[in-house]
Every structure is written in structure tokens, then in C-alpha cells.
Motif scaffolding. Structure first.
Motif, PDB file in Angstrom:
ATOM      1  N   ALA A 139      -8.847   2.598   0.655  1.00 20.23           N
ATOM      2  CA  ALA A 139      -7.850   2.825   1.702  1.00 20.23           C
ATOM      3  C   ALA A 139      -6.459   2.978   1.097  1.00 20.23           C
ATOM      4  O   ALA A 139      -5.654   3.785   1.587  1.00 20.23           O
ATOM      5  N   GLU A 140      -6.165   2.227   0.030  1.00 24.30           N
ATOM      6  CA  GLU A 140      -4.852   2.355  -0.627  1.00 24.30           C
ATOM      7  C   GLU A 140      -4.654   3.776  -1.155  1.00 24.30           C
ATOM      8  O   GLU A 140      -3.600   4.383  -0.969  1.00 24.30           O
ATOM      9  N   LEU A 141      -5.686   4.302  -1.821  1.00 27.82           N
ATOM     10  CA  LEU A 141      -5.579   5.653  -2.375  1.00 27.82           C
ATOM     11  C   LEU A 141      -5.432   6.706  -1.280  1.00 27.82           C
ATOM     12  O   LEU A 141      -4.623   7.635  -1.388  1.00 27.82           O
ATOM     13  N   ILE A 142      -6.234   6.552  -0.228  1.00 25.68           N
ATOM     14  CA  ILE A 142      -6.154   7.513   0.881  1.00 25.68           C
ATOM     15  C   ILE A 142      -4.773   7.467   1.518  1.00 25.68           C
ATOM     16  O   ILE A 142      -4.160   8.507   1.798  1.00 25.68           O
ATOM     17  N   LEU A 144      -1.962   6.456   0.125  1.00 24.04           N
ATOM     18  CA  LEU A 144      -0.987   7.011  -0.819  1.00 24.04           C
ATOM     19  C   LEU A 144      -1.007   8.542  -0.782  1.00 24.04           C
ATOM     20  O   LEU A 144       0.047   9.196  -0.771  1.00 24.04           O
ATOM     21  N   ALA A 145      -2.197   9.114  -0.750  1.00 24.69           N
ATOM     22  CA  ALA A 145      -2.314  10.583  -0.698  1.00 24.69           C
ATOM     23  C   ALA A 145      -1.719  11.124   0.600  1.00 24.69           C
ATOM     24  O   ALA A 145      -0.982  12.118   0.600  1.00 24.69           O
ATOM     25  N   LEU A 146      -2.035  10.460   1.721  1.00 27.55           N
ATOM     26  CA  LEU A 146      -1.506  10.910   3.016  1.00 27.55           C
ATOM     27  C   LEU A 146       0.007  10.761   3.072  1.00 27.55           C
ATOM     28  O   LEU A 146       0.703  11.615   3.628  1.00 27.55           O
ATOM     29  N   GLU A 147       0.531   9.670   2.494  1.00 29.79           N
ATOM     30  CA  GLU A 147       1.984   9.461   2.480  1.00 29.79           C
ATOM     31  C   GLU A 147       2.666  10.577   1.694  1.00 29.79           C
ATOM     32  O   GLU A 147       3.701  11.111   2.108  1.00 29.79           O
ATOM     33  N   VAL A 251     -11.927  -0.350   7.467  1.00 25.73           N
ATOM     34  CA  VAL A 251     -10.580  -0.605   6.938  1.00 25.73           C
ATOM     35  C   VAL A 251      -9.622   0.481   7.413  1.00 25.73           C
ATOM     36  O   VAL A 251      -8.488   0.193   7.815  1.00 25.73           O
ATOM     37  N   LEU A 252     -10.074   1.733   7.395  1.00 22.96           N
ATOM     38  CA  LEU A 252      -9.210   2.829   7.855  1.00 22.96           C
ATOM     39  C   LEU A 252      -8.900   2.690   9.342  1.00 22.96           C
ATOM     40  O   LEU A 252      -7.776   2.967   9.782  1.00 22.96           O
ATOM     41  N   ASP A 253      -9.905   2.235  10.124  1.00 24.55           N
ATOM     42  CA  ASP A 253      -9.668   2.004  11.556  1.00 24.55           C
ATOM     43  C   ASP A 253      -8.576   0.961  11.756  1.00 24.55           C
ATOM     44  O   ASP A 253      -7.691   1.117  12.607  1.00 24.55           O
TER      45      ASP A 253
END
Length: 412
Positions: A139-142, A144-147, A251-253
Motif C-alpha cells: 500500500a505504501e508503494l501504491i 507513493l506512485a499515486l501521489e 488495506v487499500l480500502d
């Protein structure tokens, strides 16, 4: 005219402006999340990609390899075809003492395309987190990519999720050979009718399960729980990867991240061991990543879990609007001078540069549209500062006043 190599591209000044703009935002995002920048060499030994079985035979056919003539015992080397594997090698060689390593980098990768229509050199912005397992790291990586994509101005980013172990568990029932599994998956995604007809005739129950997983898409953990119930009758080792997949989307939810579960988006799952994600902007595939918990031990390193992602610079560069780079243009200052004031112009330019602002001498033919300001040195006690965007000129009597204006200070 000498043609450039087929499948390769030049990056012109405007492309590089966009390149650096994207890279700087990615780098800034990574630094604020605790990632440290690294760089790996363009050349790596071929054995890095073959001895561990990290790349499939299909992928290995696309690497550029040649002998590095170090005496008569030269080893075969490759232009790196992947960013993650060299980063994992770098960690093993240099950073093993770090329990948790957050690494980021910019690198170009090379993959042969026999048609010559696709790019053979591609630039990537990569981030890896090593030493952390579990869905939180994914979730941290996702996030970070979305940010990063959000800071680049992309509002409608589509996140698609798949799971490598789920794909492998289903394909294992059709084909025990791992390399053939990759081949079958790619052929199915390409719509190979003959293959699908053969599989349906030979193993109808398994084929229906595969179609169920590949054709249906969902946007919540509940979808995966329903899939588990429907696929249970088909047997196979689906429960463990499905539970891991459900934990990942849970976690994403909780973080409020929107996504689409799409097993077919898991193409290219060579070394991934868990959740795989891909990012799309206006239908263009602009990045992706996933967990690769077995890669570092496969390369001879410690038993460290890891995950990472890459954003594809070549695809993002044409999507960046010039207006997004106005701040960078505004910071560029053109220095002009009248009469024999060349030395004064150099002094003015040096003072501006000492403030961390770009200052360039004007030459006839320069396109002023690429600059935010122009400073004309008329004499040692006479300066004109022109706002090239607003087309507004102000006169000053000394360098300090000019610096105050350009650096944003209110008082001289």
C-alpha cells in the motif's frame, strides 16, 4: 544524414525539460517518504538474469548481450533489461546490513523488439522497499506512485490489481512447467483462439475457472471472496493467494484508495510473488510493480522480502502539459547588455546564479518564450528587468534591487 538505431529515440530539449520535471517530482516524493537515491550500472553480467531464473526464456530472448573482452576470459554482459533485478543486486552487494531499505532511482532499460516499432530503450523511475513484508508495504508503494502522478497533474489514474500466485496456482493445473505457464498466460491474453479451444476441450472445468478469474473484474474485497466461493469447486491451491489478495485490498480500502481487481493485468509476472499493480492514465499504461519476496534470496542474498514499482518516463513525457512547467520557465532568466557592459552583465548573471536561479546570456535568435524574465544591463548603474510572461518592464539603479525582485524579496 546518419539514422539513429531502430527502436531508439532522441530526447530533445523540450523532452528533457519534461523528463527533469517528472523526475524531480518523483524524486521529491520519494525523499519525503524516506527513500534514498541509488544508481546501478547500465551493464550487468548476463548471469545475474539467468542463474537465478529471474527472467523467463521469452524475456531473455529480448536482452542485448555481448562479450566484455576483459582479456581472453571475457564474460557475457547485458544492457540491463530490468530495473528491479540490478537494484536487488545493489542491495545484496552494498546494503545488506540495512534491515529496511527504501531505494529509488532513475534508469534506462533495454529490450530488443524484433519489429523495431516499439521502443528498445525505455526510461524508468523506480522505487523499492526491501526488508518489509505484508500488505502495508504494498500500500505504501501504491500510495507513493499515486501521489507522484497526482503531483504531476494526473487526476484520473486507474489502478488495476492482480496476484502472481493466484495466476500461477490456476495455470499450474493446466501446465506444470513454469516457463510454459508464462507463455500460456500471454497467449490467452492475446486471444489465442486455438489455444483456448484446446484447453477448453482438454480441461473444461479448469478452463472455466480460468475464464471466471480473468474475465470478471471487481472493486472490493467482497468480489474476491465471491471468487473464492465460486472457484473453490475447481480445486487447486487458490485459498492462500486469494487470502493474501484480500488482505492487500483490505488495506487499500482502509486508505480509501480506489482500484479495479483485474487478474488479466498481471502480465509479466516473472519474479513477482504476490500482489501486482498497474497504473493507467487515459488508457495508457504508465507504471506498475508488485511484491518479489523470493528475488533477493534467489540472487544469493539474505532471505529478505521486497516490493517495488516503476513509472514509465517515455510514456509520461508526451502527457505533460507545457503549462505544468511554468514554474521552471519562470525561474529561467535571460541576461542582455548594451554597449561595452559585457563584464557588468557577467557580474549580474553570477549574482543571480548565486541565488540558485538560472541565468543565461542572450544571443540573437534565442527564443525568449522559454524564459520568465530578461535583465538588460544598460550601465553599471542602470538595469531593466522585463517580466516576459506579463510583458512588463521595471527600471533599477543597482544590482541589489534586481536581485531583490528576482529572488522574491520585498526590500533591498
Amino acid at each position: 544524414m546518419i539514422a539513429r538505431c531502430k527502436g531508439c529515440s532522441d530526447l530533445l530539449p523540450e523532452d528533457m525539460l519534461r523528463f527533469r520535471y517528472i523526475e524531480s517530482i518523483f524524486h521529491d516524493s520519494c525523499i519525503t517518504w524516506g527513500y534514498e537515491e541509488v544508481r546501478t550500472p547500465m551493464l550487468e553480467y548476463l548471469s545475474l538474469f539467468t542463474s537465478s531464473g529471474t527472467l523467463t526464456p521469452q524475456m531473455l530472448k529480448r536482452v542485448y548481450s555481448f562479450l566484455d573482452w576483459d582479456g581472453w576470459s571475457g564474460e557475457r554482459v547485458v544492457l540491463r533489461p530490468d530495473g528491479t533485478i540490478p537494484a536487488a543486486r545493489l542491495y545484496i552487494d552494498n546494503l545488506q546490513e540495512m534491515e529496511v531499505a527504501r531505494l529509488c532511482y532513475t534508469s534506462n532499460i533495454f529490450r530488443f523488439d524484433e519489429t523495431g516499432k516499439k521502443s528498445r530503450e525505455n526510461w524508468q523511475l523506480g522505487a523499492e522497499i526491501i526488508g518489509v513484508t505484508g500488505s502495508e508495504a504494498n500500500a505504501e508503494l501504491i500510495t507513493l506512485a499515486l501521489e507522484t502522478l497526482s503531483r504531476l497533474g494526473f487526476e484520473d489514474v486507474e489502478l488495476r490489481l492482480s496476484h502472481s500466485q493466484l495466476i500461477k496456482a490456476v495455470l499450474a493445473q493446466l501446465e506444470p512447467n513454469a516457463d510454459e505457464q508464462h507463455k500460456i498466460f500471454d497467449q490467452l491474453l492475446d486471444g489465442d483462439v486455438a489455444l483456448m479451444s484446446r484447453l477448453e476441450a482438454e480441461k473444461p472445468e479448469l478452463f472455466r475457472t480460468l475464464k471466471l478469474l480473468m474475465e470478471n473484474k471487481g472493486t472490493s474485497a467482497a468480489f474476491l471472496k465471491n471468487v473464492m466461493a465460486m472457484a473453490g469447486a475447481a480445486g487447486g491451491d487458490l485459498e492462500e493467494p486469494l487470502n493474501d489478495f484480500i488482505a492487500g485490498v483490505d488495506v487499500l480500502d482502509k486508505l480509501g484508495v480506489s482500484y479495479q481487481i483485474d487478474l488479466a493485468s498481471g502480465k509479466g509476472f516473472e519474479y513477482y510473488t504476490g500482489v501486482i499493480f498497474h497504473l493507467f492514465v487515459n488508457g495508457e499504461h504508465v507504471g506498475g510493480g508488485g511484491r518479489y519476496d523470493k528475488l533477493i534470496p534467489l540472487l544469493g542474498g539474505p532471505d529478505k522480502p521486497a516490493a517495488g514499482f516503476a513509472l514509465y518516463l517515455n510514456r509520461l513525457i508526451p502527457m505533460i502539459d507545457a503549462e505544468d512547467m511554468y514554474d521552471m520557465v519562470e525561474e529561467k532568466i535571460l541576461i542582455k547588455y548594451e554597449g561595452d557592459n559585457l563584464k557588468n552583465a557577467y557580474e549580474m548573471a553570477n549574482l543571480i546564479r548565486e541565488c540558485g536561479i538560472s541565468a543565461e546570456l542572450f544571443y540573437p535568435g534565442v527564443d525568449t518564450a522559454a524564459y520568465g524574465w530578461a535583465v538588460t544591463v544598460k550601465a553599471a548603474d542602470s538595469y531593466e528587468v522585463t517580466d516576459l510572461i506579463e510583458d512588463k518592464t521595471t527600471e533599477f539603479k543597482n544590482q541589489a534591487e534586481v536581485i531583490c525582485l528576482l529572488s522574491g524579496e520585498e526590500d533591498a
